[in-house]
Scaffold this motif. Structure first.
Motif, PDB file in Angstrom:
ATOM      1  N   GLN A 122      32.003   4.252  23.800  1.00 27.44           N
ATOM      2  CA  GLN A 122      31.446   3.068  23.781  1.00 27.44           C
ATOM      3  C   GLN A 122      32.427   2.035  23.831  1.00 27.44           C
ATOM      4  OE1 GLN A 122      28.962   2.090  20.255  1.00 27.44           O
ATOM      5  NE2 GLN A 122      28.418   4.877  20.640  1.00 27.44           N
TER       6      GLN A 122
ATOM      7  N   PHE B 152      34.924  -1.108  15.062  1.00 21.97           N
ATOM      8  CA  PHE B 152      33.386  -0.457  15.640  1.00 21.97           C
ATOM      9  C   PHE B 152      33.052  -1.097  16.868  1.00 21.97           C
ATOM     10  CE2 PHE B 152      34.688  -0.540  11.176  1.00 21.97           C
ATOM     11  CZ  PHE B 152      34.171   0.593  10.927  1.00 21.97           C
TER      12      PHE B 152
ATOM     13  N   PHE C 112      23.267   3.525  28.061  1.00 18.27           N
ATOM     14  CA  PHE C 112      22.829   2.431  26.709  1.00 18.27           C
ATOM     15  C   PHE C 112      23.687   2.495  26.088  1.00 18.27           C
ATOM     16  CE2 PHE C 112      18.992   1.080  28.461  1.00 18.27           C
ATOM     17  CZ  PHE C 112      19.120  -0.496  27.834  1.00 18.27           C
TER      18      PHE C 112
ATOM     19  N   ASN D 189      31.370  -2.999  18.542  1.00 19.23           N
ATOM     20  CA  ASN D 189      30.482  -4.425  18.320  1.00 19.23           C
ATOM     21  C   ASN D 189      29.900  -4.776  19.577  1.00 19.23           C
ATOM     22  OD1 ASN D 189      32.182  -4.648  15.911  1.00 19.23           O
ATOM     23  ND2 ASN D 189      30.874  -6.701  15.706  1.00 19.23           N
TER      24      ASN D 189
ATOM     25  N   ALA E 209      24.109   3.543  22.859  1.00 22.45           N
ATOM     26  CA  ALA E 209      22.985   4.825  21.546  1.00 22.45           C
ATOM     27  C   ALA E 209      24.076   6.662  22.714  1.00 22.45           C
ATOM     28  CB  ALA E 209      21.630   4.888  21.775  1.00 22.45           C
TER      29      ALA E 209
END
Lengths: 786, 240
Positions: B151, B100, B142, B102, B144
């Motif tokens: 990511q 995930f 970022f 993190n 998001a």
């Protein structure tokens, strides 16, 4: 539904830390609320019950001397129900082992009987024997101050004659619930006492056979005090009437009312702030708590529970906390109130206290606290519920962040952890703002109770070091010739003396009036100075009158306007005097004039009503003895005694209040910071655990979480200081009376105490959170989030 | 006990067990694992859910300790290491990539890498690390604002920026669609080849073993099979 109940209890157990913090905030808010209103209720109810049962009169009048036969005419004034005449006179009391002058007031009672009005409550002993002239009842406060008991002897100088009296009993009167010497600002039980003696004895001692100089009466239903007062004044004028007055001008009643009004301000103000802060916190905390339950709500919803069932479930969760907190709060509040009533008893001499808890008060407190909590809870439940279950069950997507203002302004040298802190705060400005406000309010609450001490000593300093420098104030029974000052100057230990003229008067402007006095002072007085708004001395003008700023506001009068003065003494002239200026005073109010101008207006030769003395301390005892033996002297006031009495009273009441509030504000700060930390920990535990996985040490990870708390606390300080100043100002504003006005003085210590209490609370919660950080589970952070 | 073989291996476990106590139930996650990882190799730890592969990876990464048995990292005993030694071990020697990601949501891609390079010894710059995963363009975004694959590439950049000796990846493609997953694997392979970082990838996806030098299959808390793969395929031949 049963399973949901089990979940409720399990949740409560898991949330015991946070729940406990919330419950304690509720307990504090509710306790403050219940305490204030219960103790105020007790005082009000006691006042009413004592007035009623002891037949406290409605109208009072003093006069020089009138034959008893006049009473019949007075009883015919429409509106008079019961009228009773009395003889009253000042006395000097001498106690062994007490070398300072004690003055007292002796009042007559029907021989061996209770008076019809203002009946006495006997704490011990009995009424004087109808056939004895040497028996006396003493007021309880005075008896306690000198440990007097029935059977003890008392030496008094009555009308210049030394007399030994026997204490037959200790009594309390509705007329002297607040037992204070006229002209004083604080009660001084050891230097002022009330005595009651048989009428025949007092008449004999004061040459008042078949005459009276004081009366009191009750009103028939439907009549106002004003109409009766006018009728009385007409009849009494030829007999040296000093103006009848109603309860509003009765000394004890007026002071009691002033004090009760002040207490009402405090009682409304402080608990409302406390319960407001508590309610606000509860709203925030409950909302955040529910947010952490987001997934569970989604799951319940997926199972087909409807919104009502879920809302009830979470409402029940918070209501259990509210009820536990409220129960503790009510209990605590009543307990403290009963303790507080004991402290009030010291000042307010009620024969008995009516102590009861109004269920409405407790209920109101619970409703305010519970309502605020429920609103926070339900709005959060609603938000969680409005998401489709599938979405709510998934971990929240990464939140949107952006560079913070400071970074956009060009500060780029921040470390990554500092950036995390700043961006987290800026991303949720409302949340951060709420936290800052919460912590700030805690700072403000500490300041609010702490500033009193500094303000009072400033008030005393201005009044007794800057404005009034006399060591002793001597007042005469009646105005004397101006040359009397030479007698006083000649007394041993007197360095300097100045005479003053005070004439009791009703001051009027438009429809407003104030019953006080006009005071004439010598210009360039060395012992008495009037001060302007900047506390600079003002020269006493040759013409016109200077008014205390507060008195001018009460009358709605301004410099240049004409003040109507009805003098209540001597020739009783009606004067119109222009207001020449305003004077700043924190204690009492006054109308000040040039002494020569005043005596001229009074159509008198040079007269004085008393004198200010500056003395050599080493001769004080001798001087005291000499003053006691001058018959024309009715009262002797020592400046130091007033200051001491004031300080003692302040220490007793304010200190307790301060400690109390510090504990409360500290708990509130702790609850805010701790809940903040707990929630931040719940929201960001995964992030912090990830950092631990990446090789960050415990200390480095703690910095991110605790740094945020510390930063919030620091930002909250100036906010709290500003709030503290504002709230303190409101409090001083709400508490100003014509007795005294507490100036707003906030010392550095006050700021420091506020900061320290809150920092300590922050530190404690940081310690507790630090322990949870140490137990952070790294492995679980790597699994599917939250 | 330190033989030549153990000295050569990056990780070396013998008889490693891990028992979790859940109330009154004991769960034997690892039942005696003997395993070696060698410098520079790309190893896939393959197993079904509950086979103990994550537990093993956590113990290798210093996040957890075994109940019994030995764990050696380059001749250092990890099984009895202190909290401080383990923190330093993670800080300086291991790179982690998680299912995930993190990432820290409040930090940009560059800063998410910098948070590790700030505390590492002789790291590459965040920019270099992000270039290795071809994210130079998205550096100032970022989390998001990025896709899952992006990511995860930031997470890889974060893991390799400290120039670790081992890269431990726990289901790195688990939360990604196959196309993006393959792209992420390509990045991992590329890093392994260019920097010679020993890489262990745990997965339940057998297809991934085709690209590895070696596959260690775990079942029921034990190593059930070790398969050498002399001719790993390239990622463009993968699909699932």
């Amino acid at each position: 539904m049963r399973t949901l109940h089990i979940k409720l209890w399990r949740n409560l157990w898991t949330l015991k830390g946070q729940g406990g913090a919330i419950a304690s905030v509720i307990a504090i808010g509710v306790a403050m609320f219940v305490m204030s209103f219960t103790s105020l209720d007790a005082l009000r109810a006691s006042q009413e019950s004592v007035y009623q049962n002891q037949r406290f009169a409605h109208v009072f009048a003093n006069l020089k001397r009138a034959p008893e036969s006049l009473a019949e005419r007075l009883r015919e004034v429409p509106g008079v129900a019961t009228l009773e005449t009395r003889v009253q006179a000042p006395v000097n009391i001498q106690m062994e082992d007490f070398d300072q002058p004690i003055t007292g007031l002796v009042l007559s009672i029907p021989d061996g009987q209770q008076p019809q009005l203002n009946r006495l409550f006997l704490r011990s002993g009995q009424l004087p024997d109808a056939h004895r002239t040497d028996q006396v009842l003493v007021s309880e406060a005075f008896a306690e101050a000198h440990e007097l008991q029935p059977g003890d002897r008392l030496s008094v100088v009555i009308n210049g004659r030394y007399q030994q009296l026997l204490v037959s009993g200790v009594a309390l009167s509705p007329e002297f619930i607040y037992q204070i010497r006229p002209g004083d600002i604080m009660p001084d039980f050891s230097r002022y006492g009330i005595l009651w003696m048989n009428r025949s004895a007092v008449e004999a001692a004061f040459n008042m056979d078949g005459a009276f100089n004081n009366l009191s009466l009750t009103l028939s239903p439907g009549y106002s005090a004003e109409s009766v007062i006018a009728g009385l004044d007409n009849i009494l004028a030829p007999w040296g009437g000093l103006g009848a007055y109603g309860r509003d001008d009765q000394l004890s009643h007026r002071y009691l009312e002033e004090e009760l009004t002040q207490l009402e301000t405090m009682a409304l103000f402080l608990p409302l702030i406390f319960i407001g802060v508590a309610a606000f916190l509860l709203n925030v905390v409950a909302a955040r708590l529910i947010r952490t339950q987001r997934e569970q709500i989604a799951v319940l919803k997926a199972f087909g529970y409807n919104s009502f069932a879920i809302a009830s479930h979470y409402s029940a969760l918070v209501l259990v906390v509210v009820l536990i907190g409220s129960a503790i709060g009510v209990f605590l509040g009543v307990w403290i109130a009963s303790g507080l009533a004991g402290i009030y008893q010291e000042f307010f001499r009620f024969p008995w206290l009516e102590f009861s808890v109004r269920p409405g008060v407790a209920l109101a407190a619970i409703v305010i606290a519970g309502g605020a909590t429920l609103v926070g809870t339900l709005s959060a439940v609603y938000r969680a519920f409005s998401l489709p279950p599938a979405e709510a069950m998934r971990p929240e997507p990464p939140a949107n962040f952006r560079r913070t203002l400071v970074e956009r302004m060009g500060i780029t040298w921040l470390s990554q952890p500092s950036r995390i802190i700043l961006r987290n705060l800026e991303r949720q400005p409302v949340k951060a703002g709420m936290s800052i406000l919460g912590i700030g309010l805690a700072v403000a609450l500490v300041m609010l109770t702490g500033f009193m001490r500094g303000s009072v000593s400033y008030m005393l300093d201005v009044q007794f070091r800057l404005a009034q420098k006399q060591d002793i104030t001597v007042t005469f029974n009646e105005p004397a010739a101006g040359r009397t000052i030479h007698e006083l100057r000649a007394l041993p230990g007197v360095r300097y003396a100045e005479g003053f003229r005070t004439a009791p008067a009703i001051l009027r402007y438009g429809h407003r009036e104030y019953r006080g006095a006009v005071q004439g002072y010598v210009p360039e007085s060395q012992l008495f100075t009037v001060l302007d708004a900047e506390l600079q001395p003002i020269e006493m003008p040759r013409e016109g009158v200077l008014l205390t700023d507060h008195l001018a506001r009460m009358l709605g009068i301004e410099p240049g306007d004409i003040l109507q003065v009805s003098v209540q003494e001597g020739r009783r002239p009606e004067l119109n005097i222009p207001v020449a200026g305003l004077v700043t005073e924190f204690i009492g109010v006054g109308a000040y004039m040039h002494r020569d101008t005043l005596t001229r207006l009074l159509r008198e030769d040079d007269t004085i009503s008393g004198a200010f003395l500056a003395i050599e301390p080493e001769h004080q005892s001798e001087l005291n003895r000499r003053l006691e033996n001058i018959p024309r002297i009715a009262g002797v006031n020592f400046r130091e005694n007033v200051i001491t009495a004031f300080n003692e009273a302040m220490d007793e009441t304010v200190l307790m209040f301060t400690l109390f509030s510090m504990v409360m504000a500290g708990s509130i700060a702790f609850a805010v910071v701790y809940n903040n930390a707990r929630i931040a920990f719940a929201e960001r535990g995964r992030e912090l655990a990830s950092l631990r996985v990446l090789g960050f040490t415990r200390a480095e990870v703690s910095f991110i979480l605790l740094g945020e708390l510390l930063l919030l606390t620091f930002i909250a300080m100036p906010v709290g200081f500003a709030l503290g100043i504002g709230l303190s100002w409101l409090l001083t504003w709400g508490m100003q009376t014509d007795l005294y006005r507490i100036p707003l003085v906030i010392t550095p210590q006050t700021y420091a105490t506020g900061a320290l209490v809150v920092l300590t609370a922050t530190f404690l919660s940081a310690l507790i959170i630090g322990r949870s950080l140490a137990k952070l589970d790294m492995v679980s952070a790597l699994k599917a989030a939250e | 006990m330190v033989g030549t073989e153990t000295a050569q291996a990056v990780f070396h476990t013998r008889g490693l067990t891990r028992v979790f106590r859940m109330g009154e139930v004991e769960i034997h996650a690892l039942r005696g694992v003997d395993m070696d990882l060698y410098p520079g190799e790309f190893v896939v730890l393959l197993g079904a859910s509950g086979s103990g592969k994550s537990t093993l990876l956590n113990i290798l990464g210093g996040l957890d300790a075994g109940t019994s048995g030995e764990v050696w990292y380059r001749g250092k005993d990890l099984s009895h290491a202190s909290e401080k030694v383990l923190t330093d071990f993670r800080r300086y020697h291991v790179g982690f990539v998680f299912q995930f990601y993190n990432l820290i949501p409040s930090l940009t891609a560059r800063e998410n890498v910098a948070i590790v390079t700030d505390i590492a010894r002789d790291p590459m710059t965040p920019e270099e690390a992000l270039e290795l995963v071809s994210l130079t363009e998205r550096m100032d975004h970022f989390p998001a604002q990025m896709s899952g694959g992006e990511q995860q590439r930031v997470a890889i950049a974060r893991a390799i920026a400290k120039k670790p000796e081992v890269l431990l990846c726990d289901e790195p493609t688990g939360a990604l669609d196959s196309k993006t997953g393959i792209k992420v694997l390509e990045v991992l392979l590329d890093i392994n080849r260019r920097l010679g970082t020993t890489t262990a990838v745990i997965t339940h996806n057998a297809v991934i073993s085709d690209i590895a030098n070696r596959t260690i299959r775990l079942s029921d808390g034990r190593v059930s099979e070790v398969i050498d793969n002399p001719n790993p395929v390239t990622t463009d031949q993968l699909h699932w």
